[in-house]
Design a protein around this motif. Structure first.
Motif, short mmCIF file in Angstrom:
data_model
loop_
_atom_site.label_atom_id
_atom_site.label_comp_id
_atom_site.label_asym_id
_atom_site.label_seq_id
_atom_site.Cartn_x
_atom_site.Cartn_y
_atom_site.Cartn_z
N GLU A 118 0.82 -1.07 -0.17
CA GLU A 118 0.01 -0.33 0.34
C GLU A 118 1.35 1.70 -0.15
O GLU A 118 1.69 1.38 0.66
N ASN A 119 0.42 2.20 -0.77
CA ASN A 119 0.89 3.54 -0.59
C ASN A 119 -0.13 4.52 0.36
O ASN A 119 -0.91 4.37 -0.28
N ILE A 120 0.45 5.18 1.48
CA ILE A 120 -0.15 6.11 2.14
C ILE A 120 -0.10 7.48 2.38
O ILE A 120 1.43 7.14 2.56
N ARG A 121 -1.13 7.86 1.93
CA ARG A 121 -0.92 9.95 1.92
C ARG A 121 -1.65 10.43 2.83
O ARG A 121 -3.12 10.52 2.88
N ILE A 122 -0.94 11.08 3.86
CA ILE A 122 -1.65 11.60 4.30
C ILE A 122 -1.85 13.55 4.59
O ILE A 122 -0.63 13.65 3.79
N ALA A 148 -15.97 31.84 31.14
CA ALA A 148 -15.71 30.55 30.17
C ALA A 148 -14.74 30.31 29.78
O ALA A 148 -13.88 30.46 30.51
N PRO A 149 -14.84 28.68 30.09
CA PRO A 149 -13.68 27.93 29.86
C PRO A 149 -13.12 27.91 28.90
O PRO A 149 -13.15 28.69 27.55
N PRO A 150 -11.36 26.98 29.57
CA PRO A 150 -10.79 28.07 28.21
C PRO A 150 -11.20 27.39 27.10
O PRO A 150 -11.29 25.79 26.86
N ALA A 151 -11.07 27.89 26.37
CA ALA A 151 -11.31 27.36 24.36
C ALA A 151 -10.30 26.14 23.97
O ALA A 151 -9.04 26.58 24.05
N THR A 152 -10.93 25.77 23.21
CA THR A 152 -10.15 24.60 23.10
C THR A 152 -9.76 24.73 21.40
O THR A 152 -10.68 25.07 20.54
N ALA A 153 -8.23 24.51 21.02
CA ALA A 153 -7.48 24.28 20.29
C ALA A 153 -8.54 23.59 17.95
O ALA A 153 -9.03 22.81 19.45
N LEU A 154 -8.68 24.95 17.35
CA LEU A 154 -10.00 24.02 16.73
C LEU A 154 -9.00 23.13 16.16
O LEU A 154 -7.62 22.79 15.56
N PRO A 155 -9.85 22.14 15.51
CA PRO A 155 -8.97 20.71 14.77
C PRO A 155 -8.42 21.67 13.62
O PRO A 155 -8.87 22.50 13.08
N ILE A 156 -7.87 20.44 13.30
CA ILE A 156 -6.94 20.69 11.52
C ILE A 156 -8.25 19.41 10.78
O ILE A 156 -7.66 17.63 11.43
N ARG A 157 -8.51 19.17 9.39
CA ARG A 157 -8.62 18.53 9.18
C ARG A 157 -7.50 17.73 8.19
O ARG A 157 -6.35 18.25 7.93
N ALA A 158 -7.88 16.49 8.53
CA ALA A 158 -6.23 15.70 7.65
C ALA A 158 -6.42 14.87 5.99
O ALA A 158 -8.40 14.45 6.80
N SER A 159 -6.55 14.06 5.02
CA SER A 159 -7.09 13.80 4.32
C SER A 159 -6.06 12.86 3.98
O SER A 159 -5.05 13.24 3.67
N VAL A 160 -6.59 11.25 4.26
CA VAL A 160 -5.47 10.20 4.11
C VAL A 160 -6.39 8.74 2.65
O VAL A 160 -7.52 9.02 2.66
N SER A 161 -5.66 8.90 1.75
CA SER A 161 -5.90 8.47 1.00
C SER A 161 -5.12 6.53 0.82
O SER A 161 -3.54 6.97 1.11
N ILE A 162 -5.27 5.81 0.05
CA ILE A 162 -5.24 4.20 0.42
C ILE A 162 -5.06 4.00 -1.32
O ILE A 162 -5.66 3.62 -1.22
N THR A 163 -3.99 3.34 -1.48
CA THR A 163 -3.88 2.25 -2.74
C THR A 163 -3.29 1.80 -3.22
O THR A 163 -2.33 1.69 -1.80
N LYS A 164 -3.61 0.55 -3.65
CA LYS A 164 -2.20 -0.36 -3.44
C LYS A 164 -1.31 -1.02 -4.78
O LYS A 164 -2.62 -0.63 -6.58
N THR A 165 -1.02 -1.21 -5.04
CA THR A 165 0.38 -1.78 -6.21
C THR A 165 0.01 -2.98 -6.79
O THR A 165 0.32 -3.69 -8.38
N ALA A 170 -8.72 3.70 -4.87
CA ALA A 170 -8.44 3.71 -4.12
C ALA A 170 -9.51 3.83 -2.61
O ALA A 170 -10.80 4.50 -3.11
N ILE A 171 -9.19 3.82 -1.49
CA ILE A 171 -9.31 4.31 0.19
C ILE A 171 -9.54 5.93 0.38
O ILE A 171 -8.61 5.99 0.35
N ASN A 172 -10.47 6.47 0.25
CA ASN A 172 -9.73 7.97 1.06
C ASN A 172 -10.33 7.83 2.39
O ASN A 172 -11.78 7.77 2.27
N VAL A 173 -9.94 8.55 3.21
CA VAL A 173 -10.54 8.76 4.45
C VAL A 173 -10.90 10.50 5.33
O VAL A 173 -9.47 11.00 5.05
N ASP A 174 -11.64 11.23 5.64
CA ASP A 174 -11.76 12.47 5.88
C ASP A 174 -11.90 12.49 7.42
O ASP A 174 -12.46 11.87 7.99
#
Length: 269
Positions: A118-122, A148-165, A170-174
């Protein structure tokens, strides 16, 4: 407020000081007044000299000075930190699992690795850092009126792709990266690996209208758990979840300093 936002807020000069600087400039004799005592050629010559050095506007000098102040401040902060590779980055690269593809001037960063066949990319973007600063500034203002309670840091989006030789598709994971953990939002499958992974306008167009799969939290809990284990086995784990926001902040600071220098050089020409 994040360290980046705090440093920037301390360094930047408010509009009132900028206006004050402009008022000082306005105190100088106007071109119309100078024309009463000098030939028209003198007025034209004075303008041409200024325009040749600072473009065509009367605000160029003030803007250049403010950019220089900000640039000097940011560079001094970076100098205090030293030129050495940050510990978090050194520790991550020493693991030898993920390769980092970071093109200066781009806002996206790619982590890649091989896992069996597999080739994996984030992929993630530093644009989320800007959104985090805006979010925190809004909540700081609200905090002045009520506790107010301390603000939680905003999340960062990541996109994962998985392919096979050894197989097509391809599987993509958000995913969402926050506080050292990943939460899956959606898992897509593409019959054509190029459609699922290529970063081109054509591939993006071809992806539109395709079924992207169900929302992850609507799947059976046992299926969700199996997918979580599948992702973790491929090295998409707590270590990566901590690394992504740290590297995004690190890169954003470098890009910001470079941006200041480029804009100031343009203004000064």
């Amino acid at each position: 407020m994040s360290p980046i936002a705090a440093l920037r807020t301390a360094a930047r000069v408010g509009p009132a000081r900028l206006v004050a600087g402009m008022r000082l400039s306005a105190a100088r004799p106007s071109l119309a007044a100078a024309a009463r005592f000098s030939p028209a050629t003198t007025m034209t010559r004075a303008f041409s000299v200024s325009a040749g050095r600072f473009g065509s506007g009367t605000t160029d000098i003030a803007l250049s000075a403010k950019l220089q102040e900000e640039l000097q401040y940011e560079k001094s902060e970076m100098a205090q930190a030293g030129d050495a590779t940050p510990d978090f980055l050194k520790s991550f690269t020493e693991q030898g699992i993920w390769a980092i593809n970071d093109v200066r001037g781009n806002d996206e960063v790619t982590l890649s690795r091989k896992f069996g066949d597999e080739n994996i990319r984030i992929m993630f973007s530093i644009a989320d850092i800007q959104q985090e600063d805006d979010y925190e500034n809004e909540h700081d203002a609200e905090g002045e009126e009520e506790d107010a309670p301390p603000a939680t840091a905003l999340p960062i989006r990541a996109s994962v792709s998985i392919t096979k030789t050894t197989a097509p598709g391809a599987i993509n994971v958000d995913m969402i990266c926050q506080e050292g953990s990943f939460s899956i939002e959606n898992i897509s499958f593409y019959d054509d690996a190029k459609v699922g992974t290529e970063l081109t306008a054509e591939a993006d167009w071809n992806r539109r209208g395709l079924y992207i799969g169900p929302q992850f939290d609507t799947l059976d809990v046992a299926v969700q758990d199996a997918f979580d284990a599948f992702i973790a086995e491929r090295g998409i784990n707590e270590s990566v979840a901590f690394f992504i926001p740290e590297y995004a902040a690190y890169k954003e600071q470098q890009e910001y300093v470079k941006w200041l220098g480029k804009v100031k050089s343009f203004i000064d020409l």
